[in-house]
Scaffold this motif. Structure first.
Motif, PDB file in Angstrom:
ATOM      1  N   VAL A   1      -1.457 -13.250  -6.644  1.00 16.11           N
ATOM      2  CA  VAL A   1      -2.170 -12.131  -6.281  1.00 16.11           C
ATOM      3  C   VAL A   1      -3.668 -12.097  -7.076  1.00 16.11           C
ATOM      4  O   VAL A   1      -4.589 -11.630  -6.318  1.00 16.11           O
ATOM      5  CB  VAL A   1      -1.846 -10.560  -6.737  1.00 16.11           C
ATOM      6  CG1 VAL A   1      -2.702  -9.575  -6.624  1.00 16.11           C
ATOM      7  CG2 VAL A   1      -0.292 -10.269  -5.710  1.00 16.11           C
ATOM      8  N   HIS A   2      -3.613 -12.697  -8.070  1.00 17.28           N
ATOM      9  CA  HIS A   2      -4.809 -12.928  -8.873  1.00 17.28           C
ATOM     10  C   HIS A   2      -5.809 -13.667  -8.050  1.00 17.28           C
ATOM     11  O   HIS A   2      -7.056 -13.557  -7.878  1.00 17.28           O
ATOM     12  CB  HIS A   2      -4.676 -13.584 -10.296  1.00 17.28           C
ATOM     13  CG  HIS A   2      -3.885 -12.897 -11.087  1.00 17.28           C
ATOM     14  ND1 HIS A   2      -4.289 -11.585 -11.631  1.00 17.28           N
ATOM     15  CD2 HIS A   2      -2.676 -12.921 -11.690  1.00 17.28           C
ATOM     16  CE1 HIS A   2      -3.425 -11.151 -12.311  1.00 17.28           C
ATOM     17  NE2 HIS A   2      -2.331 -11.849 -12.402  1.00 17.28           N
TER      18      HIS A   2
ATOM     19  N   VAL B   1      -7.956   0.339 -17.219  1.00 13.62           N
ATOM     20  CA  VAL B   1      -7.067  -0.149 -16.128  1.00 13.62           C
ATOM     21  C   VAL B   1      -7.918  -0.652 -15.165  1.00 13.62           C
ATOM     22  O   VAL B   1      -8.904   0.297 -14.690  1.00 13.62           O
ATOM     23  CB  VAL B   1      -6.075   1.091 -16.142  1.00 13.62           C
ATOM     24  CG1 VAL B   1      -5.297   0.809 -14.609  1.00 13.62           C
ATOM     25  CG2 VAL B   1      -5.422   1.537 -17.159  1.00 13.62           C
ATOM     26  N   GLU B   2      -7.615  -1.623 -14.281  1.00 15.90           N
ATOM     27  CA  GLU B   2      -8.357  -1.843 -13.147  1.00 15.90           C
ATOM     28  C   GLU B   2      -7.320  -1.884 -11.937  1.00 15.90           C
ATOM     29  O   GLU B   2      -6.042  -1.978 -12.271  1.00 15.90           O
ATOM     30  CB  GLU B   2      -8.600  -3.389 -13.054  1.00 15.90           C
ATOM     31  CG  GLU B   2      -9.808  -3.781 -14.276  1.00 15.90           C
ATOM     32  CD  GLU B   2     -10.075  -5.098 -14.358  1.00 15.90           C
ATOM     33  OE1 GLU B   2     -11.352  -5.247 -14.502  1.00 15.90           O
ATOM     34  OE2 GLU B   2      -9.257  -5.920 -14.190  1.00 15.90           O
ATOM     35  N   ILE B   3      -7.770  -1.447 -10.855  1.00 17.92           N
ATOM     36  CA  ILE B   3      -6.924  -1.329  -9.517  1.00 17.92           C
ATOM     37  C   ILE B   3      -7.488  -2.073  -8.512  1.00 17.92           C
ATOM     38  O   ILE B   3      -8.717  -2.320  -8.724  1.00 17.92           O
ATOM     39  CB  ILE B   3      -6.506   0.150  -9.227  1.00 17.92           C
ATOM     40  CG1 ILE B   3      -8.228   0.598  -8.523  1.00 17.92           C
ATOM     41  CG2 ILE B   3      -6.097   0.896 -10.264  1.00 17.92           C
ATOM     42  CD1 ILE B   3      -7.850   2.037  -7.728  1.00 17.92           C
ATOM     43  N   ALA B   4      -6.891  -2.512  -7.610  1.00 18.52           N
ATOM     44  CA  ALA B   4      -7.265  -3.591  -6.594  1.00 18.52           C
ATOM     45  C   ALA B   4      -6.714  -2.991  -5.155  1.00 18.52           C
ATOM     46  O   ALA B   4      -5.487  -1.991  -5.219  1.00 18.52           O
ATOM     47  CB  ALA B   4      -7.101  -4.853  -6.675  1.00 18.52           C
ATOM     48  N   ALA B   5      -7.567  -2.965  -3.922  1.00 20.61           N
ATOM     49  CA  ALA B   5      -7.216  -2.704  -2.762  1.00 20.61           C
ATOM     50  C   ALA B   5      -6.710  -4.063  -2.056  1.00 20.61           C
ATOM     51  O   ALA B   5      -7.053  -5.037  -2.452  1.00 20.61           O
ATOM     52  CB  ALA B   5      -8.206  -1.884  -1.979  1.00 20.61           C
ATOM     53  N   GLY B   6      -6.099  -3.834  -1.101  1.00 14.29           N
ATOM     54  CA  GLY B   6      -5.876  -4.939  -0.156  1.00 14.29           C
ATOM     55  C   GLY B   6      -4.280  -5.196   0.105  1.00 14.29           C
ATOM     56  O   GLY B   6      -4.102  -6.357   0.930  1.00 14.29           O
ATOM     57  N   ILE B   7      -3.531  -4.643  -0.470  1.00 12.14           N
ATOM     58  CA  ILE B   7      -2.099  -4.858  -0.310  1.00 12.14           C
ATOM     59  C   ILE B   7      -1.392  -3.651   0.338  1.00 12.14           C
ATOM     60  O   ILE B   7      -1.826  -2.520  -0.259  1.00 12.14           O
ATOM     61  CB  ILE B   7      -1.257  -5.309  -1.511  1.00 12.14           C
ATOM     62  CG1 ILE B   7      -1.758  -6.576  -1.931  1.00 12.14           C
ATOM     63  CG2 ILE B   7       0.163  -5.365  -1.126  1.00 12.14           C
ATOM     64  CD1 ILE B   7      -0.768  -6.895  -3.422  1.00 12.14           C
TER      65      ILE B   7
ATOM     66  N   PRO C   1      -2.061  -2.606  -6.730  1.00  8.69           N
ATOM     67  CA  PRO C   1      -2.059  -3.212  -7.790  1.00  8.69           C
ATOM     68  C   PRO C   1      -2.641  -2.763  -9.038  1.00  8.69           C
ATOM     69  O   PRO C   1      -3.986  -2.321  -9.115  1.00  8.69           O
ATOM     70  CB  PRO C   1      -2.654  -4.684  -7.360  1.00  8.69           C
ATOM     71  CG  PRO C   1      -2.776  -4.328  -6.041  1.00  8.69           C
ATOM     72  CD  PRO C   1      -2.952  -3.138  -5.710  1.00  8.69           C
ATOM     73  N   VAL C   2      -2.320  -2.560 -10.219  1.00 10.98           N
ATOM     74  CA  VAL C   2      -2.901  -2.223 -11.529  1.00 10.98           C
ATOM     75  C   VAL C   2      -2.550  -3.427 -12.538  1.00 10.98           C
ATOM     76  O   VAL C   2      -1.713  -4.090 -12.839  1.00 10.98           O
ATOM     77  CB  VAL C   2      -2.051  -0.850 -11.799  1.00 10.98           C
ATOM     78  CG1 VAL C   2      -2.893  -0.320 -13.083  1.00 10.98           C
ATOM     79  CG2 VAL C   2      -2.271   0.096 -10.807  1.00 10.98           C
ATOM     80  N   ARG C   3      -3.756  -3.505 -13.212  1.00 12.55           N
ATOM     81  CA  ARG C   3      -3.583  -4.481 -14.237  1.00 12.55           C
ATOM     82  C   ARG C   3      -4.617  -3.947 -15.576  1.00 12.55           C
ATOM     83  O   ARG C   3      -5.319  -2.953 -15.211  1.00 12.55           O
ATOM     84  CB  ARG C   3      -4.067  -5.819 -13.922  1.00 12.55           C
ATOM     85  CG  ARG C   3      -5.836  -6.156 -13.400  1.00 12.55           C
ATOM     86  CD  ARG C   3      -6.238  -7.266 -13.116  1.00 12.55           C
ATOM     87  NE  ARG C   3      -7.367  -7.440 -13.044  1.00 12.55           N
ATOM     88  CZ  ARG C   3      -8.268  -8.384 -12.616  1.00 12.55           C
ATOM     89  NH1 ARG C   3      -7.437  -9.765 -12.260  1.00 12.55           N
ATOM     90  NH2 ARG C   3      -9.390  -8.722 -12.345  1.00 12.55           N
ATOM     91  N   ASP C   4      -4.616  -4.573 -16.687  1.00  9.66           N
ATOM     92  CA  ASP C   4      -5.236  -4.592 -17.898  1.00  9.66           C
ATOM     93  C   ASP C   4      -6.534  -5.257 -17.855  1.00  9.66           C
ATOM     94  O   ASP C   4      -6.351  -6.463 -17.860  1.00  9.66           O
ATOM     95  CB  ASP C   4      -4.367  -4.683 -19.204  1.00  9.66           C
ATOM     96  CG  ASP C   4      -5.161  -4.352 -20.509  1.00  9.66           C
ATOM     97  OD1 ASP C   4      -6.236  -4.225 -20.484  1.00  9.66           O
ATOM     98  OD2 ASP C   4      -4.402  -4.481 -21.490  1.00  9.66           O
ATOM     99  N   SER C   5      -7.892  -4.628 -17.947  1.00 16.64           N
ATOM    100  CA  SER C   5      -8.897  -5.290 -17.927  1.00 16.64           C
ATOM    101  C   SER C   5      -9.204  -6.247 -18.921  1.00 16.64           C
ATOM    102  O   SER C   5      -9.816  -7.484 -18.775  1.00 16.64           O
ATOM    103  CB  SER C   5     -10.022  -4.586 -18.016  1.00 16.64           C
ATOM    104  OG  SER C   5     -10.173  -3.714 -19.186  1.00 16.64           O
TER     105      SER C   5
END
Length: 97
Positions: A32-33, A52-58, A63-67
């Protein structure tokens, strides 16, 4: 959720599962990265790097990750559960402590 709900996410069993059929599977989202997702933090984060970072697209998943660790693990939450969580935060359901 079924694996098919995650589109291009790959599923795998733990190496400790052996040959049994009753296993927990995990989504392998390392790819995903590099999938062209645009990660963002909250507008309330300012210039902080502990976010906390989020992404759109799925589809149907957030999706959530640590910055601080952008190449680290990614957690996937059902979009409706993420929306409920945000509503709870905005409504004061959680207290800082």
């Amino acid at each position: 959720m079924l694996a098919s709900d995650f589109g291009n996410v790959l599923w795998r069993k733990s190496s400790y599962s052996g040959q049994g059929g009753n296993c927990v599977e995990v989504a392998d989202v390392m790819h995903v990265h590099g999938a062209g997702l645009e990660w963002r933090t909250s507008s309330h984060s300012g210039a902080q790097s502990n976010c906390v970072e989020i992404a759109a697209g799925i589809q149907d998943v957030v999706p959530v990750r640590d910055s601080k660790d952008p190449a680290g693990p990614v957690l996937l939450f059902p979009a409706d559960a993420w929306s409920s969580f945000l509503a709870g935060v905005k409504g004061g359901e959680f207290t800082a402590g």
